[in-house]
Scaffold this active site. Structure first.
Site, mmCIF file in Angstrom:
data_model
loop_
_atom_site.group_PDB
_atom_site.id
_atom_site.type_symbol
_atom_site.label_atom_id
_atom_site.label_comp_id
_atom_site.label_asym_id
_atom_site.label_seq_id
_atom_site.Cartn_x
_atom_site.Cartn_y
_atom_site.Cartn_z
ATOM 1 N N HIS A 103 0.815 -1.109 -0.002
ATOM 2 C CA HIS A 103 -0.057 0.015 0.108
ATOM 3 C C HIS A 103 0.751 1.305 0.171
ATOM 4 O O HIS A 103 0.322 2.236 -0.194
ATOM 5 C CB HIS A 103 -0.978 -0.022 1.295
ATOM 6 C CG HIS A 103 -0.237 0.118 2.561
ATOM 7 N ND1 HIS A 103 0.291 -0.727 3.279
ATOM 8 C CD2 HIS A 103 0.235 1.353 3.175
ATOM 9 C CE1 HIS A 103 1.073 -0.235 4.253
ATOM 10 N NE2 HIS A 103 0.881 0.930 4.216
ATOM 11 N N ARG A 104 2.307 1.264 0.186
ATOM 12 C CA ARG A 104 3.007 2.434 0.392
ATOM 13 C C ARG A 104 2.860 3.282 -1.016
ATOM 14 O O ARG A 104 2.673 2.636 -2.129
ATOM 15 C CB ARG A 104 4.415 2.170 0.551
ATOM 16 C CG ARG A 104 4.929 1.432 1.622
ATOM 17 C CD ARG A 104 4.860 2.521 2.816
ATOM 18 N NE ARG A 104 5.305 1.746 4.222
ATOM 19 C CZ ARG A 104 5.193 2.620 5.431
ATOM 20 N NH1 ARG A 104 5.133 3.943 5.305
ATOM 21 N NH2 ARG A 104 5.508 1.850 6.526
#
Length: 376
Positions: free
Chosen positions: A207-208
């Protein structure tokens, strides 16, 4: 200090809830009056509400429901909402956790209002100011009145930034407290059966922003994950912020990939506990796999948790190197000897933090761990 002081905890995202639960529980056992502000930064019930139930957290005194948005819009909404709640609640201390935007907003609001603050998980550094979380960490530690460090190297980082040693306490990792408490409930079999997974599988959490916020980065990452899935089937609980982008890049259900909604705390860690491999860009998952002895590949150029590499099973990789690293990790298996964990990762961090806070509320000065006193 008032006769019956109030401590407020500001929680905004999954890792915050996990870190806060042992502290809230320990403060409650000491009779400290407290409340939780849920900022709603994780707006999906599966990313927040279920964690209150899984971790035994009390109902929040306020839920700001700020939801998603750009860093500026989200932080602005948090500043406005938190100011109103903090003024209305009139706390004696506000405790913030980790490095999310809720943490940054709370520390800024309290600094402006003159409300004392404590930061749990202080001193972590990736030394990459391109990460929004790194900016949040540095600002939070510069403004907090009490700083609780999870690992020894954090003490040196804080000292180098000019943080007075009198503010800093080495207490261990409260996220590991929660994991210790949950261990008896972490049974992979029911989750594996419900999701229709084979006996040998991997878990991926991605998700970064650097990995998912541009089509090019997302495509490179997804292609690498798909290649890994040819070695071992992968289940991917997808964070809401990256779901559409990763789907556009090709991360959809297939023979060797299973994309699922976010899981609750117990279900997710049960899945991790039974996994042959975890691929992630999450900070907290690096710590959880270290304790569980599950091989972890972190798709990032750096980590603010180097202790997971020196003591655990974690390794930093690029998307290009991920397939080869996965092949090696799957062949090697778990690499952490039984019982070997980083210092003070013993399930007692919450009580250590609570002891310092309770003493501080009474006006007592405890010797900081950074000056040589190791917490018992």
């Amino acid at each position: 200090m008032r006769e019956n002081p109030l401590v407020l905890h500001v929680l905004g995202a999954r890792p915050n809830f996990v870190k806060a639960a042992p502290v809230v529980r320990a403060l409650g056992e000491l009779g400290v009056r407290q409340g939780i502000i849920h900022t709603g930064q994780h707006y999906d019930a599966l990313m927040s509400d279920v964690f209150f139930a899984d971790l035994g957290l009390p109902e929040p005194v306020a839920n700001l429901g700020v939801g998603s948005g750009s860093h500026a819009k989200q932080t602005a909404a948090l500043l406005v909402g938190l100011e109103e709640v903090v003024q209305a609640q009139d706390p004696d201390l506000v405790v913030v956790y980790g490095d999310v935007n809720s943490t940054l907003a709370a520390i800024l609001v309290c600094a402006k209002l003159g409300v004392p603050t404590a930061h749990v998980e202080a001193g972590l550094r990736s030394f990459d100011r391109g990460m929004p979380e790194e900016v949040n960490r540095v600002v939070t530690d510069a403004l907090a009145d009490l700083l609780f460090a999870t690992s020894p190297e954090a003490l040196a980082f804080l000292a180098n930034e000019g943080v007075p040693a009198s503010k800093v306490h080495l207490v261990g990792n409260p996220m590991i407290d929660s994991l210790f408490s949950a261990l008896p409930k972490l049974d992979p079999a029911p989750v594996v059966a419900r999701l229709g997974l084979p006996a040998r599988y991997a878990v991926a959490t991605l998700h970064r922003p650097a990995n998912v916020d541009t089509p090019e980065a997302a495509k490179e990452l997804v292609d690498a994950v798909l290649e890994v899935s040819r070695q071992v089937p992968i289940v991917v609980p997808i964070h809401p912020r990256g779901k559409a982008r990763l789907a556009e890049a090709g991360l959809v259900d297939g023979e060797t990939i299973k994309v699922v909604d976010p899981l609750g705390y117990v279900d997710f860690l049960s899945l991790v506990r039974g996994a042959a491999l975890v691929v992630t860009d999450s900070g907290g998952v690096q710590e959880e796999t270290t304790m569980l002895g599950v091989p972890c590949l972190t798709v990032r150029p750096n980590t603010e948790r180097p202790i997971t590499i020196t003591h655990g099973t974690n390794r930093l990789v690029t998307p290009a190197l991920l397939p080869a690293a996965a092949e090696k990790a799957l062949a090697d298996g778990a690499a952490t000897p039984a019982g070997e964990l980083p210092v003070l990762w013993d399930g007692k961090s919450g009580p250590r933090i609570a002891t310092v806070i309770a003493a501080w509320l009474k006006g007592d000065n405890l010797a900081p761990a950074s000056q040589g006193k190791r917490p018992e």
